[in-house]
Design an enzyme around this catalytic site. Sequence first.
Site, PDB file in Angstrom:
ATOM      1  N   ASP A 130      -3.382   5.072  -2.946  1.00 43.31           N
ATOM      2  CA  ASP A 130      -3.396   6.247  -2.724  1.00 43.31           C
ATOM      3  C   ASP A 130      -2.248   7.063  -2.245  1.00 43.31           C
ATOM      4  OD1 ASP A 130      -6.429   5.814  -1.837  1.00 43.31           O
ATOM      5  OD2 ASP A 130      -5.889   4.319   0.233  1.00 43.31           O
ATOM      6  N   ASP A 149     -14.083   1.528  -4.688  1.00 41.95           N
ATOM      7  CA  ASP A 149     -13.530   1.446  -3.887  1.00 41.95           C
ATOM      8  C   ASP A 149     -13.534   0.420  -3.521  1.00 41.95           C
ATOM      9  OD1 ASP A 149     -10.636   2.096  -2.302  1.00 41.95           O
ATOM     10  OD2 ASP A 149     -11.682   3.694  -1.304  1.00 41.95           O
ATOM     11  N   CYS A 180     -10.750   1.760  -8.061  1.00 43.42           N
ATOM     12  CA  CYS A 180      -9.980   1.372  -6.794  1.00 43.42           C
ATOM     13  C   CYS A 180      -9.990   0.927  -6.079  1.00 43.42           C
ATOM     14  CB  CYS A 180     -10.193   2.991  -6.293  1.00 43.42           C
ATOM     15  SG  CYS A 180      -9.246   3.630  -4.387  1.00 43.42           S
ATOM     16  N   TRP A 201       0.882  -0.823  -0.293  1.00 45.80           N
ATOM     17  CA  TRP A 201      -0.122   0.356   0.167  1.00 45.80           C
ATOM     18  C   TRP A 201       0.940   1.318  -0.175  1.00 45.80           C
ATOM     19  CZ3 TRP A 201      -0.313   3.961   3.241  1.00 45.80           C
ATOM     20  CH2 TRP A 201      -1.381   5.263   3.599  1.00 45.80           C
TER      21      TRP A 201
END
Length: 744
Positions: free
Chosen positions: A549, A479, A527, A200
């Site tokens: 992100d 998302d 997303c 991430w």
Amino acid sequence: MSIVVNKAGDTFHLYNDEISYIMKVLPNEQMGQLYFGKKIRPKEDYSYLVETHMRPMSSCVFDTDKNFSMEYIRQEYGVFGTSDYRMPAVEVLQENGSRISDFRYCGYRIESGKPKLSGLPATYVEDASEAETLVIELKDPVSKMSLKLFYTIFAKGGIIARSARFLNEGEQDLHLTSAMSLCMDLPDSEYDWLQFSGAWARERYLKTRRLQQGIQSVGSMRGNSSHNHNPFIILKRPTADEFQGEAIGFSLIYSGNFLAQAEVDTYDAARVLMGIHPSGFDWKLESGEEFQTPEAVMVYTDRGLNHLSQTYHKLYQKRLARGYWRDRERPILINNWEATYFDFTEERLVKIAKQAKESGIELFVLDDGWFGKRTNEKAGLGDWAANPERLKNGITGLAQRIEDLGMKFGLWFEPEMVNKDSDLYREHPDWIIQTPNRRTSHGRFQYVLDFSRKEVVDRIYEMMAKILSEAKVSYIKWDMNRSITECYSAKLPADRQGEVYHRYILGVYDLYERLTSRFPEVLFESCSSGGGRFDPGMLYYAPQGWTSDDSDAVERIKIQYGTSYCYPISSMGSHVSVIPNHQINRNTPLYTRANVAYFGTFGYELDLNALTEEEQEEVKEQVKFMKQYRRLFQFGTFYRLRSPFDHNISAWMVVSEDKKTAIVGWYRVLNGINMPYTRLRLHGLDESILYTVSGDKSMHYGDELMHLGMITTDASSGQDEENMRQDYDSRLYILKAVEGGNLS
């Protein structure tokens, strides 16, 4: 482009102006791989490429032949256990417990164009003349499993699209426990392996190493393609670089668990496998049932990595992405998330939108927190109706107010998830993925809805479609912030639990297909906590994805650079965000944040009202600039020039189709003092065109800029305060052709 079958009907040659792909029926009736690479002229017989020799410890197929062992023969779709000891492309569990298969050649057919894959995303053609497809038909005489191998060669580009389809033609139940989309046996292992890995907020970092004897692989067991590894690898010759040399790309059009693997045997041959990850996969086929693998796309080039990437860019931009937004310039948007998080009212949102409108921004996006009891991350997911305490007139009223400003309105959803504190969960606690009598893990206090169940997908579709049909919503940010754990479906019997991961992804695709079909002019952006499901499968439904992100400009240079090896610039969601950056706490200049974000869809992730008047004017100029060059950024030919993974200074550029306009992005992470003179060699220009370069009163022909290079030396040595540069610096160079230009 052509598919040629020799007179004996046992050798197949697929070719176009760039590549050849050759295979042959072997003496044991399995399919052998002979060649994939630069185009060679067709001829009748390539059987000399099937080499057999007696080797100690080999197992042989025929009683009277000590040479013919599948362990040392290159195959189209290898199986384990019949003298081949390498990892197989397919494994079938039969009722007697055997996992041995013997898929023998039965015939072939050639189709104009390209067939669709039912329920799965795949590349396509708009006219049958764009491609031809060879279907090789095989069958196991014992299990009665039939296998069709699909090979599509496109008229242009070094592209072969592959997939496999299984059909149980017998009476016994069969279980597919491995079913790869492609198996590619290469004659040697003199390659560098390139993968795109991270986590991430640092997705798709380029990692390179030499192929070695043994197995190396990347994959995902998370239920999504993941932040950690992308379903895309490259094998390149060690001497190849961005601008020359041989390379082969392997890309899987799939969004779930995957495996990409290279196995090098001790004779230095290499087998590449790509497809659904076999761990945890078990697909039951009753009599008459079939299974279709996802599509894998191989690209060969002998012109370097930029050419490989440009081939993928054009294919995925024009023949994977679909619909209304495929060829259209994307709207410049502002998203409220980093401006407000959960702390907003309708009036505050409208105030942000008004300032955005004054800046020339075209689309306002309302992110998380507008629905159910969603005042924090612990509640509300699954209850897709507006919270009247925040939005007194609902989504319909807010969307109308945004429209009345002269802007379009967009909305965030996370349709695959649910909080336990929600009406949906209280009504259907059995609708989440969970294993009986086991602890149920959460991620961010949310749980994964069981999209392998049609009734679950139907319910979410009804809620989303109601909002989209009642309100003026022009954009959806879809998302997905949680990977799957405790994978089990309450709806499926025990002998089908190995199907849940794949059925889940099919449910996601089904929901996307229904929504995009009913609301074709809505722009969908995929997303998954940023880049956790940035894969070709998503591009089929959503022509752009939130790249990461992490919106810090310096980090985004690496993320977008790595992403560009497979994915077009038009697919990369890229925004100018607030400082200090909310992911890394770094302060970067506003111009650098924009100079990185231009190379993507472009937008803002901040409250413009919190900026100074000077910064607001700068934003207006940025928006104006992006509108002027938006088509070039999003649909031009992209070149990587200097890698941020190797250098403090990195660069890339984009060139218009007619080569009359180009924009170069130049980025320096840390400043230096009294630095050397520098030049940057450009690419993709017309050698004979005379170009002006922004900031430079002189003019240069394309051959100068490409062979001599463009001067990028700082105007200041570092002592001139008026021209002092800084850390996190960047520049854009705009090149324009001089009409009728001639220096002579």
